[in-house]
Design a protein around this motif. Sequence first.
Motif, PDB file in Angstrom:
ATOM      1  N   SER A  72      -5.113   2.711  -1.366  1.00  0.00           N
ATOM      2  CA  SER A  72      -4.762   1.873  -2.431  1.00  0.00           C
ATOM      3  C   SER A  72      -5.768   2.073  -3.527  1.00  0.00           C
ATOM      4  O   SER A  72      -7.018   2.340  -3.130  1.00  0.00           O
TER       5      SER A  72
ATOM      6  N   TYR B 277       0.730  -1.149   0.111  1.00  0.00           N
ATOM      7  CA  TYR B 277      -0.137   0.134   0.004  1.00  0.00           C
ATOM      8  C   TYR B 277       0.879   1.115  -0.103  1.00  0.00           C
ATOM      9  O   TYR B 277       1.926   1.320   0.309  1.00  0.00           O
ATOM     10  N   TYR B 278       0.197   2.374  -0.393  1.00  0.00           N
ATOM     11  CA  TYR B 278       0.752   3.679  -0.137  1.00  0.00           C
ATOM     12  C   TYR B 278       0.462   4.258   1.362  1.00  0.00           C
ATOM     13  O   TYR B 278      -0.467   4.549   1.672  1.00  0.00           O
TER      14      TYR B 278
ATOM     15  N   ALA C 289      -3.356  11.481  -0.849  1.00  0.00           N
ATOM     16  CA  ALA C 289      -2.990  10.156  -1.264  1.00  0.00           C
ATOM     17  C   ALA C 289      -3.702   9.615  -2.414  1.00  0.00           C
ATOM     18  O   ALA C 289      -3.183   8.964  -3.348  1.00  0.00           O
TER      19      ALA C 289
ATOM     20  N   LEU D 142      -2.132   8.701  -6.063  1.00  0.00           N
ATOM     21  CA  LEU D 142      -2.270   7.341  -6.725  1.00  0.00           C
ATOM     22  C   LEU D 142      -2.791   7.235  -8.075  1.00  0.00           C
ATOM     23  O   LEU D 142      -2.416   6.439  -9.075  1.00  0.00           O
TER      24      LEU D 142
END
Length: 334
Positions: free
Chosen positions: A28, A16-17, A101, A105
């Motif tokens: 994600s 995951y980030y 985030a 992504l």
Amino acid sequence: MAFILTLEQKRERSPYYYFGPSKHAAASTCLWTKKALTGEGYCYKMTFYGIQSHRCIQWSPCPVHCNYACRFCWRDTSIHSPVWEGPIDDAEILVEESVKAFNHLLNGYPGNKNTIAKRMEQSRDPIHTAISLDGEPTLYPELPALIRAFHKRRITTFLVTNGSNPAMLRLLEEEDSLPTQVYISLSAWDEASFKTIQQPLQPGLWAHYLESLDWMRQANHDRRVLRMTLAKGLNLSDESLEGFANIIRRSGAEYVEVKSYTPVGKSRLRMGPDFAPTHEDMQQAAQTLAKKTDYLVTAEHKPSQVVLLCRDEKAKTNRMLKLRELCGEQRAYN
Ligand code: SF4
């Protein structure tokens, strides 16, 4: 000597980030976010409730914290910590960072020739979040503040809990912080099946699970959901469906998602394709449950192998989210 991983090593093992000051939260992009951006379809949550997949942040405040090790979990359950470890990031900061985030992504997507420009632009302004990526989110101590912070930004919240923490569910209600839609997972029908299928990492969690169901029944909320994961040879039998019908009645949930196990990620090491039911199996299970509970078979999403049951006509009528009210007239466009 046992080898104990640090939190940082656990994070390195998950795909995951990670974000936030202490990096205990992670996001994600799900398959359906990508498909929605390229016009290849929407997630079942669009079909059932009107969620726009390309504007939905899929994340968790604590992917390495969970007190179960479900056999069907697609994550690496060996890294789960059943209790909180490490610092606790501020809820407002996590909300801010989760939006960043999500945008991070999706960075590569404007360059994809199949991306629909209008949807790409819309995705910069997410209006939904699914707090369900991995881990057990009720273990994050600041959960009520987190839900409030999302709602302040007019982002709808879908919270999926494994039902192990009724105290947090009560706190959410007491602090007027209930999510837009509250889910409890449903994969076991009694204590013995719970121990075999969901493999609790602490004692007493079946009793907590039943307490969560009873909380759900009395909660002042009209978007309560049970999410089932059904697998052949595990929990898809006459006996289990009878037990699940009792749980559905006990919970009073407006909605039940009858969903098949999919052999992905780490679950393939524990189960694999022989355990995967077909969509027809889900249709049949949904019909059986509907007969036993008087719920209504209402919708289905074949690519995700899931069928929706609604408790009654009122739940059926109300199932689509009122996006204009929840997110604002300007942001609710399609
Ligand atoms: S509760 Fe969710 S995250 Fe935890 S082991 Fe089960 S499926 Fe995985």
